[in-house]
Design a protein around this motif. Sequence first.
Motif, PDB file in Angstrom:
ATOM      1  N   TYR A  31      -5.733  -5.743  11.197  1.00 25.14           N
ATOM      2  CA  TYR A  31      -4.428  -5.508  10.569  1.00 25.14           C
ATOM      3  C   TYR A  31      -4.219  -6.356   9.313  1.00 25.14           C
ATOM      4  O   TYR A  31      -3.199  -6.209   8.627  1.00 25.14           O
ATOM      5  CB  TYR A  31      -3.309  -5.797  11.572  1.00 25.14           C
ATOM      6  CG  TYR A  31      -3.299  -4.839  12.738  1.00 25.14           C
ATOM      7  CD1 TYR A  31      -2.981  -3.493  12.581  1.00 25.14           C
ATOM      8  CD2 TYR A  31      -3.610  -5.280  14.027  1.00 25.14           C
ATOM      9  CE1 TYR A  31      -2.973  -2.614  13.652  1.00 25.14           C
ATOM     10  CE2 TYR A  31      -3.601  -4.414  15.106  1.00 25.14           C
ATOM     11  CZ  TYR A  31      -3.287  -3.079  14.910  1.00 25.14           C
ATOM     12  OH  TYR A  31      -3.280  -2.224  15.974  1.00 25.14           O
ATOM     13  N   LYS A  32      -5.146  -7.314   9.054  1.00 31.33           N
ATOM     14  CA  LYS A  32      -5.101  -8.137   7.839  1.00 31.33           C
ATOM     15  C   LYS A  32      -3.808  -8.949   7.754  1.00 31.33           C
ATOM     16  O   LYS A  32      -3.087  -8.924   6.762  1.00 31.33           O
ATOM     17  CB  LYS A  32      -5.240  -7.261   6.589  1.00 31.33           C
ATOM     18  CG  LYS A  32      -6.440  -6.333   6.592  1.00 31.33           C
ATOM     19  CD  LYS A  32      -7.758  -7.081   6.653  1.00 31.33           C
ATOM     20  CE  LYS A  32      -8.955  -6.115   6.595  1.00 31.33           C
ATOM     21  NZ  LYS A  32     -10.239  -6.833   6.737  1.00 31.33           N
ATOM     22  N   TYR A  33      -3.455  -9.669   8.818  1.00 29.74           N
ATOM     23  CA  TYR A  33      -2.278 -10.551   8.770  1.00 29.74           C
ATOM     24  C   TYR A  33      -2.624 -11.841   9.502  1.00 29.74           C
ATOM     25  O   TYR A  33      -3.645 -11.936  10.193  1.00 29.74           O
ATOM     26  CB  TYR A  33      -1.050  -9.871   9.398  1.00 29.74           C
ATOM     27  CG  TYR A  33      -1.099  -9.723  10.909  1.00 29.74           C
ATOM     28  CD1 TYR A  33      -0.534 -10.685  11.737  1.00 29.74           C
ATOM     29  CD2 TYR A  33      -1.724  -8.623  11.508  1.00 29.74           C
ATOM     30  CE1 TYR A  33      -0.587 -10.545  13.118  1.00 29.74           C
ATOM     31  CE2 TYR A  33      -1.772  -8.478  12.875  1.00 29.74           C
ATOM     32  CZ  TYR A  33      -1.198  -9.442  13.688  1.00 29.74           C
ATOM     33  OH  TYR A  33      -1.254  -9.309  15.034  1.00 29.74           O
ATOM     34  N   ASP A  34      -1.751 -12.820   9.369  1.00 28.30           N
ATOM     35  CA  ASP A  34      -1.981 -14.131   9.970  1.00 28.30           C
ATOM     36  C   ASP A  34      -1.475 -14.110  11.400  1.00 28.30           C
ATOM     37  O   ASP A  34      -0.273 -14.229  11.647  1.00 28.30           O
ATOM     38  CB  ASP A  34      -1.262 -15.208   9.148  1.00 28.30           C
ATOM     39  CG  ASP A  34      -1.552 -16.617   9.670  1.00 28.30           C
ATOM     40  OD1 ASP A  34      -2.535 -16.758  10.441  1.00 28.30           O
ATOM     41  OD2 ASP A  34      -0.797 -17.547   9.333  1.00 28.30           O
ATOM     42  N   SER A  60      -6.681 -10.248  12.901  1.00 32.28           N
ATOM     43  CA  SER A  60      -6.591 -10.807  11.543  1.00 32.28           C
ATOM     44  C   SER A  60      -7.657 -10.263  10.596  1.00 32.28           C
ATOM     45  O   SER A  60      -7.358  -9.959   9.429  1.00 32.28           O
ATOM     46  CB  SER A  60      -6.713 -12.340  11.608  1.00 32.28           C
ATOM     47  OG  SER A  60      -5.742 -12.886  12.456  1.00 32.28           O
ATOM     48  N   GLU A  61      -8.895 -10.148  11.087  1.00 34.66           N
ATOM     49  CA  GLU A  61     -10.011  -9.806  10.187  1.00 34.66           C
ATOM     50  C   GLU A  61     -10.727  -8.512  10.584  1.00 34.66           C
ATOM     51  O   GLU A  61     -11.462  -7.944   9.769  1.00 34.66           O
ATOM     52  CB  GLU A  61     -11.033 -10.960  10.194  1.00 34.66           C
ATOM     53  CG  GLU A  61     -10.422 -12.298   9.816  1.00 34.66           C
ATOM     54  CD  GLU A  61     -11.397 -13.445  10.027  1.00 34.66           C
ATOM     55  OE1 GLU A  61     -12.595 -13.141  10.237  1.00 34.66           O
ATOM     56  OE2 GLU A  61     -10.972 -14.609   9.982  1.00 34.66           O
ATOM     57  N   GLY A  62     -10.545  -8.079  11.826  1.00 31.57           N
ATOM     58  CA  GLY A  62     -11.264  -6.901  12.280  1.00 31.57           C
ATOM     59  C   GLY A  62     -12.511  -7.276  13.058  1.00 31.57           C
ATOM     60  O   GLY A  62     -12.804  -8.450  13.286  1.00 31.57           O
ATOM     61  N   GLY A  63     -13.274  -6.268  13.422  1.00 29.06           N
ATOM     62  CA  GLY A  63     -14.489  -6.480  14.196  1.00 29.06           C
ATOM     63  C   GLY A  63     -14.756  -5.299  15.101  1.00 29.06           C
ATOM     64  O   GLY A  63     -13.860  -4.484  15.366  1.00 29.06           O
ATOM     65  N   TYR A  64     -15.994  -5.171  15.576  1.00 26.58           N
ATOM     66  CA  TYR A  64     -16.397  -4.069  16.463  1.00 26.58           C
ATOM     67  C   TYR A  64     -16.106  -2.710  15.830  1.00 26.58           C
ATOM     68  O   TYR A  64     -15.716  -1.756  16.502  1.00 26.58           O
ATOM     69  CB  TYR A  64     -15.688  -4.181  17.814  1.00 26.58           C
ATOM     70  CG  TYR A  64     -15.812  -5.530  18.468  1.00 26.58           C
ATOM     71  CD1 TYR A  64     -16.973  -5.880  19.172  1.00 26.58           C
ATOM     72  CD2 TYR A  64     -14.794  -6.475  18.356  1.00 26.58           C
ATOM     73  CE1 TYR A  64     -17.087  -7.127  19.767  1.00 26.58           C
ATOM     74  CE2 TYR A  64     -14.911  -7.733  18.935  1.00 26.58           C
ATOM     75  CZ  TYR A  64     -16.063  -8.051  19.645  1.00 26.58           C
ATOM     76  OH  TYR A  64     -16.193  -9.294  20.220  1.00 26.58           O
ATOM     77  N   GLY A  65     -16.228  -2.638  14.520  1.00 29.20           N
ATOM     78  CA  GLY A  65     -15.985  -1.387  13.815  1.00 29.20           C
ATOM     79  C   GLY A  65     -14.568  -1.229  13.303  1.00 29.20           C
ATOM     80  O   GLY A  65     -14.247  -0.239  12.642  1.00 29.20           O
TER      81      GLY A  65
END
Length: 429
Positions: free
Chosen positions: A310-313, A301-306
Amino acid sequence: MADTGLLEALLRLLEKVDGGIESQDVAADLGVDHQLIVGAVKSLQALGEVISAEQKSSKHWELTGEGCEIAEQGSHEARVFNAIPDKGLPQNELMKMPSGKVGFSKAMSNKWIRLDKAHEGGPRVFKTVETIEDTVRDKLQLVQKGLSAKLKDKEKNELKKRKLLSEVTVKSYRITKGSSFSTTINKQETELTPEMIASGSWKEKKFKPYNFEAMGVAPDCGHLHPLMKVRTQFRQIFLEMGFTEMPTNNFIESSFWNFDSLFQPQQHPARDQHDTFFISDPALAHEFPQDYLERVKQVHSEGGYGSQGYKYDWKIEEAQKNLLRTHTTAVSARMLYKLAQQEKFTPVKYFSIDRVFRNESLDATHLAEFHQIEGVVADYGLTLGNLMGILHQFFTKLGITKLRFKPAYNPYTEPSMEVFSYHEVCKAL
């Protein structure tokens, strides 16, 4: 058993002689194929001491099919020579003749003809002698008449190399009268029946000796499937390279381990029913490591670890769906998660070979079920060179040594490459 009439005819011929007869002479006298006489001899031997037969082997020379043709029509080189007029013949026309290629080569070796490459109309073939002696044909005709002894061994071997002559081994029999010789065939009984015992008729009947050394019918037995043979070979190679086999006995997986933990987005086409077999009962999975599930959800949903994500719910309902696993990488994801839970990290090398399932359209090259081979190596400081080394060692153990590694783009792995090998039999990549 051979025909009774043939057996009795053989016995009548044997009755007329004292010292015995040769099976080949019997075949000639009766006008039948020698193999029929061989069969008759074996049938008579099975009747007991009617005859005595000693097997002999002899060799003789026979013309091949091409040899018979040459004995009748002449050698290829002679036919080529006779086809060339005094004014010569264009080489391309000569080569179109049935005997052209072989005949041209042999006639050139015999110096019967010459090739004028500088001729105005193109390469042209001319005779260099006025007459020739077709010795090849003459030699073959000698063999055809049964006079092969007049040829030297060198001459026979030369004709054999040209596949015009072949040496044949013939097995024949020297047949003599046995202790129970008779010119009539009495059928021997092969089975003692209750009726024979009750009536006492068995006393007057002659029984065929029982062969206690005869082999019984070989029982049908199973065979390893070719796929299982290959699987066993691959498995042995992995074990020799120090890998440990992963447990792959769970064909049903949740979408979480099959897709989400591998960071495949929930809207990916592969997660559609057209590509994946979803389970209706039980339709959902409920047991997940919650802390890990939350981290996977966050990266999606938000990203992380670089990663930007994908920016979705991300929805737990999609992750819960049970399915027939589409790859064994779901097992690798589970194993790497367990590895991460260790207090002290230890390097590992894992492999798996097992069935996976895809909702494919069935055709000659696609099934809904196939096998996937997978390996995972986890350690610090690994590079692409380590992977290339492992792949090279694996293929070398398969007998494939000529490899090429080509950079490639795959959206699900980075960096990526393809492996090509040179096939020694096909002479191609």
